[in-house]
Design an enzyme around this catalytic site. Sequence first.
Site, mmCIF file in Angstrom:
data_model
loop_
_atom_site.group_PDB
_atom_site.id
_atom_site.type_symbol
_atom_site.label_atom_id
_atom_site.label_comp_id
_atom_site.label_asym_id
_atom_site.label_seq_id
_atom_site.Cartn_x
_atom_site.Cartn_y
_atom_site.Cartn_z
ATOM 1 N N GLY A 77 0.803 -1.226 0.000
ATOM 2 C CA GLY A 77 0.000 0.000 0.000
ATOM 3 C C GLY A 77 0.828 1.265 0.000
ATOM 4 C CG HIS A 78 3.669 3.920 2.342
ATOM 5 N ND1 HIS A 78 4.979 4.310 2.190
ATOM 6 C CD2 HIS A 78 3.012 4.992 2.827
ATOM 7 C CE1 HIS A 78 5.121 5.566 2.590
ATOM 8 N NE2 HIS A 78 3.932 6.004 2.983
ATOM 9 C CG PHE A 79 3.353 5.121 -2.136
ATOM 10 C CD1 PHE A 79 2.185 5.627 -1.569
ATOM 11 C CD2 PHE A 79 4.562 5.677 -1.781
ATOM 12 C CE1 PHE A 79 2.241 6.690 -0.685
ATOM 13 C CE2 PHE A 79 4.614 6.735 -0.874
ATOM 14 C CZ PHE A 79 3.458 7.243 -0.326
ATOM 15 C CB VAL A 122 8.445 4.919 0.172
ATOM 16 C CG1 VAL A 122 9.079 5.942 1.108
ATOM 17 C CG2 VAL A 122 8.777 5.254 -1.273
#
Lengths: 93, 155
Positions: B37-39, B44
């Site tokens: 989800g990140h990203f 990151v």
Amino acid sequence: MSSTFDVVSQVISETSEIPLDQITPESHAIDDLGIDSLDFLDIVFALDKKFGIKIPLESWTEEVNEGRASVEDYFVLKNLCARIDELVAAKDA
Amino acid sequence: MRLEYFDIIDTVDVFDLENGHVEASSTIPEESPVFEGHFPGYPVMPGVLLLEMMNHTAGYLLLGLNNFGRLPFFAGAKKVKIRSFALPGMLMKSVCDLVHDGSGFCITRNEIRVDGKLIADAELTMMVMDFPSPELPVLVRERARQHGVELGTLT
């Protein structure tokens, strides 16, 4: 007393963004000034540094929780200043 | 480092209680569910987890100062700056210095660097409380040993 109060009120004003003229020796830090526990930690940090003491916050909290002291004993500013004066005197003794 | 378990520190490299100084290091994993989800397509390390690494490093300092007898917890952060991206594969060095040892709380100054470059820093307010269960200090000590803390040096 007055000089201690001057320092304490200045620290509270700067830390909690409360106008100086609203802070009096009779002010209750929580009830009158709306200072929460985390803000109070910042204030204690600043006062520890200013006076070269270690305010015994944990034992004060314990005394209040166990009914051996009232909240006012430590959180009404004139009383807080008196406690600070005692700590400074003990340090200098 | 296992981000999804908040197991952020790989090793505690310096544990200098006399000078209120702890250093820890950790390599950001190449893969983690966090990166889904990140990203998507651009993994990151989230800034909040950089803050968490600083928190864990400060936590070890407070554990040591309290002889592993009380549990530190994160109460606040000031002057937080996330200065650069932290990417998979990077080796992060986290440094914590004691600024003030108060009654039931400490203020610490924390930095994370990669190859000497400052990527994040903050001033943390940490509090301590009694362990809420008898099992927890055992688990904390075991985790500390896994991270390389020399518990035998504690009094």
